[in-house]
Design a protein around this motif. Structure first.
Motif, mmCIF file in Angstrom:
data_model
loop_
_atom_site.group_PDB
_atom_site.id
_atom_site.type_symbol
_atom_site.label_atom_id
_atom_site.label_comp_id
_atom_site.label_asym_id
_atom_site.label_seq_id
_atom_site.Cartn_x
_atom_site.Cartn_y
_atom_site.Cartn_z
ATOM 1 N N GLN A 51 15.765 6.793 -10.499
ATOM 2 C CA GLN A 51 15.708 5.689 -9.283
ATOM 3 C C GLN A 51 14.624 4.446 -9.495
ATOM 4 O OE1 GLN A 51 17.597 5.599 -6.261
ATOM 5 N NE2 GLN A 51 16.745 3.597 -6.403
ATOM 6 N N THR A 52 14.810 3.092 -9.561
ATOM 7 C CA THR A 52 13.906 2.304 -9.593
ATOM 8 C C THR A 52 13.210 1.972 -8.179
ATOM 9 O OG1 THR A 52 14.656 1.569 -11.502
ATOM 10 C CG2 THR A 52 13.294 -0.024 -10.248
ATOM 11 N N LEU A 53 12.311 1.908 -7.909
ATOM 12 C CA LEU A 53 11.633 1.926 -6.642
ATOM 13 C C LEU A 53 10.876 0.726 -6.358
ATOM 14 C CD1 LEU A 53 10.356 5.304 -6.045
ATOM 15 C CD2 LEU A 53 12.374 4.707 -5.056
ATOM 16 N N HIS A 54 10.905 -0.346 -5.278
ATOM 17 C CA HIS A 54 9.800 -1.090 -5.050
ATOM 18 C C HIS A 54 9.115 -0.765 -3.759
ATOM 19 C CE1 HIS A 54 11.959 -5.216 -6.812
ATOM 20 N NE2 HIS A 54 11.492 -4.398 -7.646
ATOM 21 N N VAL A 55 7.855 -0.663 -4.056
ATOM 22 C CA VAL A 55 7.068 -0.202 -3.018
ATOM 23 C C VAL A 55 6.213 -1.820 -2.604
ATOM 24 C CG1 VAL A 55 5.085 1.083 -2.248
ATOM 25 C CG2 VAL A 55 6.907 2.054 -3.887
ATOM 26 N N THR A 56 6.107 -2.067 -1.535
ATOM 27 C CA THR A 56 5.519 -3.363 -1.104
ATOM 28 C C THR A 56 4.407 -2.815 0.164
ATOM 29 O OG1 THR A 56 7.448 -3.932 0.408
ATOM 30 C CG2 THR A 56 6.862 -5.166 -1.789
ATOM 31 N N VAL A 57 3.338 -3.272 0.051
ATOM 32 C CA VAL A 57 2.413 -3.348 1.180
ATOM 33 C C VAL A 57 2.193 -4.633 1.627
ATOM 34 C CG1 VAL A 57 0.079 -2.477 1.856
ATOM 35 C CG2 VAL A 57 1.550 -1.348 -0.115
ATOM 36 N N GLU A 58 2.491 -4.991 3.069
ATOM 37 C CA GLU A 58 2.569 -6.223 3.640
ATOM 38 C C GLU A 58 1.471 -6.031 4.641
ATOM 39 O OE1 GLU A 58 7.293 -6.390 3.248
ATOM 40 O OE2 GLU A 58 6.429 -6.902 5.262
ATOM 41 N N ASP A 59 0.600 -7.135 4.715
ATOM 42 C CA ASP A 59 -0.224 -7.245 5.641
ATOM 43 C C ASP A 59 -0.252 -8.550 6.398
ATOM 44 O OD1 ASP A 59 -2.241 -9.056 4.606
ATOM 45 O OD2 ASP A 59 -2.750 -7.341 3.133
ATOM 46 N N THR A 60 -0.833 -8.685 7.535
ATOM 47 C CA THR A 60 -1.106 -10.076 8.394
ATOM 48 C C THR A 60 -2.569 -10.368 8.355
ATOM 49 O OG1 THR A 60 -1.426 -8.273 10.163
ATOM 50 C CG2 THR A 60 0.787 -9.449 9.617
ATOM 51 N N GLY A 61 -2.981 -9.989 7.032
ATOM 52 C CA GLY A 61 -4.639 -10.414 7.065
ATOM 53 C C GLY A 61 -5.139 -11.913 6.715
ATOM 54 N N ILE A 62 -6.204 -11.963 5.666
ATOM 55 C CA ILE A 62 -6.612 -13.309 5.627
ATOM 56 C C ILE A 62 -5.821 -13.984 4.368
ATOM 57 C CG2 ILE A 62 -8.804 -12.775 6.382
ATOM 58 C CD1 ILE A 62 -9.763 -12.347 3.301
ATOM 59 N N GLY A 63 -5.090 -13.248 3.697
ATOM 60 C CA GLY A 63 -4.150 -13.866 2.745
ATOM 61 C C GLY A 63 -5.146 -14.137 1.485
ATOM 62 N N ILE A 64 -4.428 -14.711 0.498
ATOM 63 C CA ILE A 64 -5.095 -15.301 -0.940
ATOM 64 C C ILE A 64 -4.690 -16.687 -1.294
ATOM 65 C CG2 ILE A 64 -5.454 -14.540 -3.410
ATOM 66 C CD1 ILE A 64 -4.527 -11.625 -2.126
ATOM 67 N N ALA A 65 -5.688 -17.320 -1.654
ATOM 68 C CA ALA A 65 -5.111 -18.736 -1.983
ATOM 69 C C ALA A 65 -4.373 -18.522 -3.504
ATOM 70 C CB ALA A 65 -6.464 -19.378 -2.453
ATOM 71 N N PRO A 66 -3.538 -19.784 -3.778
ATOM 72 C CA PRO A 66 -2.584 -19.521 -4.901
ATOM 73 C C PRO A 66 -3.434 -19.294 -6.298
ATOM 74 C CG PRO A 66 -1.823 -20.980 -3.282
ATOM 75 C CD PRO A 66 -3.099 -20.710 -2.616
#
Ligand code: ADP
Length: 845
Positions: free
Chosen positions: A488-503
């Motif tokens: 099984q191929t799994l995508h695990v994502t961790v999403e936050d509503t934090g400060i973010g990161i500049a590109p």
């Protein structure tokens, strides 16, 4: 005589005369006739002859004309010939090459201007002898180099005596080059052509001094030229490399002289291969010469169908490359040694740190003044922070030192994520952040992978998300993207509503020790190693890591891995007994997750945003099986909702889902269950199933057991370090156990006989006999006692060796009270008292 007679006589006479006349006339006529015929014949002949003469005359005339014309033609031809000769000479004079003719006595007959110009100002004119000219030329013009004049003259002289005169190239003092080509004429003389080959010689001189071998073949595969370097590179064939020789001849020559050992016994095959190779041309490849030198061969087709080749000796380059490779290997080895040293150091540092953190933790549990508590807390938290850093460095060094190997085993991914999230819950709670898990309902939960390493990755990603988020939530989502037979191929994502990161930082942060360098970011501590380790680990597992971010809005870190589905992976038991659920949560995501977890089990889910809405629904339709309520909600929280539900006269069970269930002890009975958020799906299902368990059973379970005379649990701890012994002792001081220490493995084995422990805690590195050996010895003795190893952040390979030694499990230092409690609880035999003393005792302290 009379007249008549006379007349008659006369008449007669006259008649006779007349007759005579007539006869004479006739005769005359006849003669005339004859004459006329004759005359006519004669005249005919004359005419004829005249005719002949006439035609002879006209022929003569014609001849004369022709003759005249011929003379004219001859004249013209002569003029043309003279002109042609002049033109020829003009032409011969204009060419830059010298041209001269010597007669049979080798005297100069004629020469063009170019030829004569070499003798400018010298007494050279037709009639001068070849020898004189040769000496004059040699003395005045030829750059003889080292060759004595006499020798040169001799050489040149004997050259022209040969039957076939070989061409010769001469260098002149003025820097020009000429090539003399002589031919013997039929009359024994010599025609000499002296060609100016200066341009050609310049190119050749250049090609000859090239450090690379150069060779040129024509389209018939005949050697046109090669330079000195080329000959040097192939000394075996150098002699045969004469212009005109075919490539095949060169090869055959090599074969004949035994220069091609690899072709022995398969000469024709070898030859065919080499020829095919040669004909293919347009290739660049390396070969090794008999001398051992490495040559880069580059062959190409020329525009006229020939082959041009360049041979570059790249031995030095290859040697350099080899040196570089060696140097790189040495550097890598040094780097690994450094990493190994670092790993060992971090490992060593951890041991005393254990004491620091453990003791500080114990200190915090004692009665302290405010100030003392602050100091002790600071020591503990600083110590823990230091341990995190050391762990990171240790891990990174291990990866660098290539000492990291994955240990795949069946594990429950959903549970792992849940555990990691639970560990981070206290920090999230302090900040008021919601931690959520959305594990795809239709995915299996058990896979084969390295749970320890995945836990590390998840801890880092979820830990970062919590660290860099001030408000909102952190959502860990697992979806299956692709599956093939058993994998099984799994995508695990961790999403936050934090400060973010500049590109511009998105790539950067995956590098070692890299962090976002801005004010907002740098108030957070960290080593900048976490993501580097994460990436390495995931890549090691054959997966990939990525990040998306919207500065100010949040980040989403994700990774993909393909794992085999564990064979024992059974579908999560669904709570078939529950039909209708009313669920309330002020957070949209939480509501959605609940719905997604329940709806596929065939449960009808009614979602509400607030307690008020629940009450309203229940008023309309009280036929629900259970209420699932969030704890912290604005206006009406879960506890208040329970009161309101009961006030409204509804008796249905209510389950509380709380991120912070502490302090709810008194209420646990009022709720059907209090579940810690994020909820593990299987836990939720289990509790839902439990709702319908017959009441009788509950009563049975709740009935107090008859008191039995139970003994204390016997625990042996093998630990050489006194501080650690002390820490251990203090950590279990509230527990009801009979604890004894052994200073090393040997002593532990000895003590085992008499003490008969129910559980052994075994340090791994100890003098005399280490933990693994002690475990092996015990197992060899037939001991079945559970052994829990205590290891510093396990060095790679340890875990396997530890378990192989017959140890049941291992705990990583610094020791945590809860972990020790867990092990004690788990391995407590039925005949011993539960080692963990009831909570009130702790509260009283
Ligand atoms: P550390 O967290 O120890 O600094 P990491 O390698 O885990 O090291 O992270 C590197 C950097 O990436 C962090 O210092 C931070 O600048 C940035 N970063 C990582 N995760 C997040 C996140 N969820 N939100 C914002 N920035 C992050």
């Amino acid at each position: 005589m009379d007249l008549s007679e006379r007349l008659v006589k006369e008449r007669r006479a006259r008649l006779a005369a007349e007759r005579l006349l007539e006869q004479k006339s006739r005769e005359l006529f006849a003669a005339n006739e004859k004459l006329a015929i004759h005359a006519r014949t004669l005249s005919d002949q004359i005419v004829e002859q005249r005719q002949v003469v006439k035609s002879a005359l006209s022929e003569a005339e014609l001849l004369k004309d022709q003759n005249l014309r011929f003379v004219e033609d001859l004249d013209r031809a002569h003029t043309a010939a003279v002109m042609a000769e002049r033109r020829l000479w003009d032409a011969i004079n204009t060419i830059r090459d010298g041209f001269a003719v010597f007669d049979a006595n080798l005297k100069l007959a004629t020469a063009n201007q170019a030829f004569l110009s070499w003798f400018d100002g010298q007494p050279v004119a037709p009639g001068v002898s070849y020898d004189d000219m040769l000496v004059l030329f040699a003395k005045t013009y030829v750059d003889l180099g080292e060759e004595p004049l006499y020798d040169f003259v001799q050489r040149m002289r004997s050259r022209i005596e040969a039957d076939r005169i070989e061409p010769v190239t001469l260098k002149l003092k003025n820097g020009t080059w000429i090539k003399l080509q002589d031919r013997r004429a039929n009359d024994g003389g010599i025609v000499t052509l002296a060609i100016d080959i200066t341009e050609q010689m310049r190119i050749w001189a250049a090609i000859d001094v090239l450090p690379d071998g150069f060779v040129l073949f024509d389209r018939e595969e005949r050697l046109l030229a090669c330079n000195q370097r080329y000959r040097e590179m192939f000394p075996d064939s150098a002699e045969a490399m004469l212009p005109g020789v075919t490539f095949e001849d060169l090869l055959r020559n090599g074969l004949k002289n035994g220069h091609v050992p690899e072709a022995v016994g398969r000469e024709e095959e070898w030859l065919a291969q080499r020829l095919e190779h040669f004909r293919a041309a347009d290739r660049v490849e390396e070969s090794v010469l008999a001398s051992g030198r490495v040559i880069l061969e580059s062959d190409h087709v020329t525009p006229d169908g020939g082959r041009v080749g360049l041979r570059t000796d790249i031995t030095a380059m290859r040697e350099q490359q080899a040196q570089l490779v060696t140097a790189r290997k040495a550097a890598e080895a040094a780097n690994r040694a450094k990493s190994a040293f670092l790993a060992n150091m971090s490992h060593e540092i951890r041991t005393p740190m254990n004491g620091v953190v453990g003791m500080a933790e114990l200190l915090c549990d004692t009665a302290l003044t405010e100030e003392q508590r602050l100091f002790a807390e600071t020591i503990r938290s600083s110590g823990e922070a230091l341990l995190v850093i050391i762990n990171d460095i240790l891990d990174y060094s291990k990866i660098e030192a290539e000492r990291l190997t994955l240990r795949p085993e069946p594990f429950d991914l959903e549970r792992t994520i849940h555990e990691v999230t639970m560990l981070l819950q206290p920090r999230a709670r302090e900040k008021g952040i919601d931690l959520m898990i959305d594990f795809d309902m239709f995915l299996p939960t058990r896979f084969v992978g390295d749970p320890g390493r995945l836990r590390q990755v998840l801890t880092n990603l979820i830990g970062n998300a919590v660290k860099f988020t001030e408000t909102g939530h952190v959502l860990t989502r697992v979806v299956g993207v692709d599956c093939e037979e058993g994998r099984q191929t799994l995508h695990v994502t961790v999403e936050d509503t934090g400060i973010g990161i500049a590109p511009e930082y998105l790539d950067h942060i995956f590098g070692e020790f890299n962090q976002v360098e801005d004010e907002r970011n740098r108030k957070f501590e960290g080593t900048g190693l976490g993501l580097a380790i994460t990436r390495r680990l995931i890549e090691h597992m054959g997966g990939a890591v990525w990040v998306d971010s919207d500065p100010g809005q949040g980040s989403s870190f994700g990774f993909r891995v393909t794992l085999p589905v564990a064979e024992d992976s059974a579908p999560v038991q669904v709570p078939v007994t529950v039909r209708r659920v009313i669920a309330v949560d002020d957070q949209f995501i939480n509501r959605t997750i609940l719905e997604r977890q329940l709806a596929p089990c065939g449960i009808e889910v009614t979602l509400c945003r607030s307690g008020a809405e629940v009450l309203e629904r229940l008023a309309q339709d009280p036929g629900y099986d259970v209420v699932l309520t969030d704890h912290a909600m604005p206006e009406m929280d879960g506890v208040q909702l329970l009161d309101q539900i009961r006030l409204a006269g509804h008796g249905l069970p209510v389950m509380l889902l709380s991120s912070n269930p502490t302090g709810l002890d008194s209420l646990t009975n009022a709720f059907a269950a209090v579940l810690q958020k994020p909820i593990l799906r299987s836990d939720l299902y289990r509790h839902l199933q439990g709702l319908n368990a017959p009441a009788v059973e509950t009563v049975v379970e709740a009935a107090p057991l008859a008191p039995v005379d139970l003994r204390q649990m016997r625990v042996l701890a093998a630990e050489d370090n006194r501080t650690n012994q002390l820490v251990f002792q203090k950590m279990v001081r509230d527990m009801d156990i009979d604890l004894r220490f052994a200073d090393n493995g040997r002593i532990a084995v000895e003590m085992f006989q008499d003490f008969k422990p129910d559980l052994i805690f075994m340090d791994i590195s100890m003098p005399e006999m280490d933990g693994k050996e002690a475990a092996r010895t015990l197992r060899a003795m037939g001991a079945t006692v559970p052994i829990v190893a205590l290891t510093a952040h396990a060095m790679e390979g340890d875990a396997e060796a530890i378990l192989a030694a017959g140890i049941d499990r291992y705990l990583t230092k610094p020791l945590r009270k809860t972990a020790i409690e867990g092990a004690l609880g788990e391995y407590c035999p039925p005949e011993a008292r539960s080692p963990v003393v009831a909570a009130p005792a702790e509260n009283a302290a």
